[in-house]
Write an enzyme that holds these catalytic residues in place. Sequence first.
Site, PDB file in Angstrom:
ATOM      1  N   CYS A   1       5.598  -2.633   7.843  1.00 56.26           N
ATOM      2  CA  CYS A   1       5.936  -1.319   8.407  1.00 56.26           C
ATOM      3  C   CYS A   1       5.709  -1.284   9.918  1.00 56.26           C
ATOM      4  CB  CYS A   1       5.134  -0.245   7.711  1.00 56.26           C
ATOM      5  SG  CYS A   1       5.419  -0.200   5.934  1.00 56.26           S
TER       6      CYS A   1
ATOM      7  N   SER B   1      -5.023   4.637   5.667  1.00 56.84           N
ATOM      8  CA  SER B   1      -3.996   3.685   6.060  1.00 56.84           C
ATOM      9  C   SER B   1      -4.096   3.443   7.557  1.00 56.84           C
ATOM     10  CB  SER B   1      -2.617   4.254   5.726  1.00 56.84           C
ATOM     11  OG  SER B   1      -1.611   3.596   6.448  1.00 56.84           O
TER      12      SER B   1
ATOM     13  N   GLU C   1      -6.760   4.677  -0.007  1.00 59.88           N
ATOM     14  CA  GLU C   1      -6.320   5.192   1.293  1.00 59.88           C
ATOM     15  C   GLU C   1      -5.851   6.631   1.138  1.00 59.88           C
ATOM     16  OE1 GLU C   1      -4.786   1.143   3.524  1.00 59.88           O
ATOM     17  OE2 GLU C   1      -3.305   2.606   2.851  1.00 59.88           O
TER      18      GLU C   1
ATOM     19  N   ASP D   1       0.819  -1.210   0.000  1.00 60.10           N
ATOM     20  CA  ASP D   1       0.000   0.000   0.000  1.00 60.10           C
ATOM     21  C   ASP D   1       0.851   1.258   0.000  1.00 60.10           C
ATOM     22  OD1 ASP D   1      -2.158  -1.654   0.016  1.00 60.10           O
ATOM     23  OD2 ASP D   1      -3.171  -0.682   1.690  1.00 60.10           O
TER      24      ASP D   1
ATOM     25  N   CYS E   1       1.325  -8.383   4.393  1.00 59.08           N
ATOM     26  CA  CYS E   1       0.856  -7.015   4.229  1.00 59.08           C
ATOM     27  C   CYS E   1      -0.640  -6.918   3.960  1.00 59.08           C
ATOM     28  CB  CYS E   1       1.695  -6.314   3.184  1.00 59.08           C
ATOM     29  SG  CYS E   1       3.389  -6.057   3.787  1.00 59.08           S
ATOM     30  N   ASP E   2      -1.071  -5.710   3.768  1.00 56.04           N
ATOM     31  CA  ASP E   2      -2.418  -5.255   4.097  1.00 56.04           C
ATOM     32  C   ASP E   2      -3.578  -6.097   3.605  1.00 56.04           C
ATOM     33  OD1 ASP E   2      -0.776  -3.319   5.014  1.00 56.04           O
ATOM     34  OD2 ASP E   2      -1.774  -1.648   4.057  1.00 56.04           O
ATOM     35  N   LYS E   3      -3.744  -6.241   2.285  1.00 59.35           N
ATOM     36  CA  LYS E   3      -4.930  -6.920   1.762  1.00 59.35           C
ATOM     37  C   LYS E   3      -4.699  -8.410   1.570  1.00 59.35           C
ATOM     38  CE  LYS E   3      -6.260  -2.809   1.847  1.00 59.35           C
ATOM     39  NZ  LYS E   3      -4.951  -2.328   2.285  1.00 59.35           N
TER      40      LYS E   3
END
Length: 550
Positions: free
Chosen positions: A192, A466, A440, A78, A119-121
């Site tokens: 992160c 985010s 985001e 992202d 990570c995110d998704k």
Amino acid sequence: MNSDKIKLGYDKTSQRALLHATGVTNKSLERPFIGIVSSFTDLVPGHVDMRSLERQIEKGIHSGGGQAFIFGVPALCDGITMGHIGMHYSLPSRELIADSIESVTIGSALDGLVLLTNCDKITPGMLMAAMRLDIPAIVVTAGPMLTGRYKGEKLTLIKNGFEAVGCYAAGKITEYELNCFQREACPGTGACQGLYTANTMACLCEAMGVSLPECGTSLAVSGKKKRIAFESGERIVELVKQGISIRNILNRNALENAIYADMALGGSTNTVLHLPAIASEAGLVVTYDDFTEINAKAPFISAIQPSGDYAMEDLEFAGGIPAIMKTIKPLLKDNITVSGKTVYELADEGYVSDPEVIHTLENPISKTGGIAILYGNLAPDGAVVKAAAMSPHMKHFKGQARVFDGEEGAMKAILAKEIKAGDFVVIKYEGPKGGPGMREMLAPTAALVGLDLRDSVALLTDGRFSGGTRGNCIGHVAPEAYEGGPIAFVEEGDYIEYDVDKKYINLLVDEKEMEKRKAKWNGAEPKIKTGYLAKYIKQVSSCREGAICR
């Protein structure tokens, strides 16, 4: 076993011949077939070292008596997609991942899955697929990144990357310092460093019992992470042999425990999208009402960035998720986990080694949880705010609207210093359909912080934020502008008021005026008319329902 469909009987001679071509032996045909779903890629810092974890998982599967097969799924960062057309693809990639795993797992008749993610998704996409398939599955998250260092100061991507852009624009740091932050903020592999979406989902996987204990916070560079990967490989074979599928574990109790942990940690607002989407794959229902109800009962006890100054490494060394679960145990429901132990048993094994990082229930940072849902005439179906990351005196605010039809216009105005104290920035047509993909808004929110406007400006959008966003940022406004929600009719100079404690957000415009504005509205044209996103616009639901595709 499910894999018997391609292994047993004289009529499966050709399938066995093809399996032999991959190196599978006659003896291995008798073993459970386990898919290692790897999201390895050279493009994402949280995923670049997954090759070593793939090996560890594979070793564990073979030690446990299984036959391992690695296959890949897409992975986006992202942070890299932020601020350009790429961000339109971030949330929709969740559906691609789920569909890819479904296709390979059913097509190859696999018996179980180890989901290697970070990570995110990717994490929610993998869980959606596992719930849809309802087979044994275990999640291995690759772990958080270490903080960087500059002149003895801890550096993180959000504070010293995104927010540094605003600091530079405001003249608070030099170009040399900006370049130093650029080089040192991300020292190596891992998700992160704060409690952003990747690490929030990793923590919730452990809280839900679909990852082994201590997986959620163990660092990407650690031998501990490799040991967890190996043990996960061993454990998935046992789950297959016992016939324990993911829906036996990730049930209603597990989902509620996840929300309690989310509130306690002040996690990413993206969980309000992902948990309902994961639940829906098993016919379960998680709504905004669940978050509202649990918010009132679950105190906020650990201020990890962006809600505080600690990083994920601090949470790991303070005891990690076992310590969080031990602290909030009175609020949780007991349940089985992939480890073979129950939630309560694992909580009892937790230990808080730093009470400054993990507060007690009796001495919380806040008596209510880190995420709140607001309702009102501007958001009849709700809006989401990370209350834990707000300025305390901005929990109630009335400001004058500065309206932008998309992120780019808002970002340009912010960096041009056209946004002033008392303004209420409104970014519309960024919802699931209108975006498309519900981008985001980290770049504008971080720039506002860097320009010292965090304590005097609010931002509202039908897009999302985010997990690294901090400030007075309200997102997920529903219905979205593209669908004719009230946010579509906000005009420059209108006043908007919200109160986080009282859970409302209202546009201070009378109903007659609103009806006039609605009468003039001719609908919205899709921004992208070809390719995957054109299909996505036609299928995606409201963010209130998890932005799932139907």
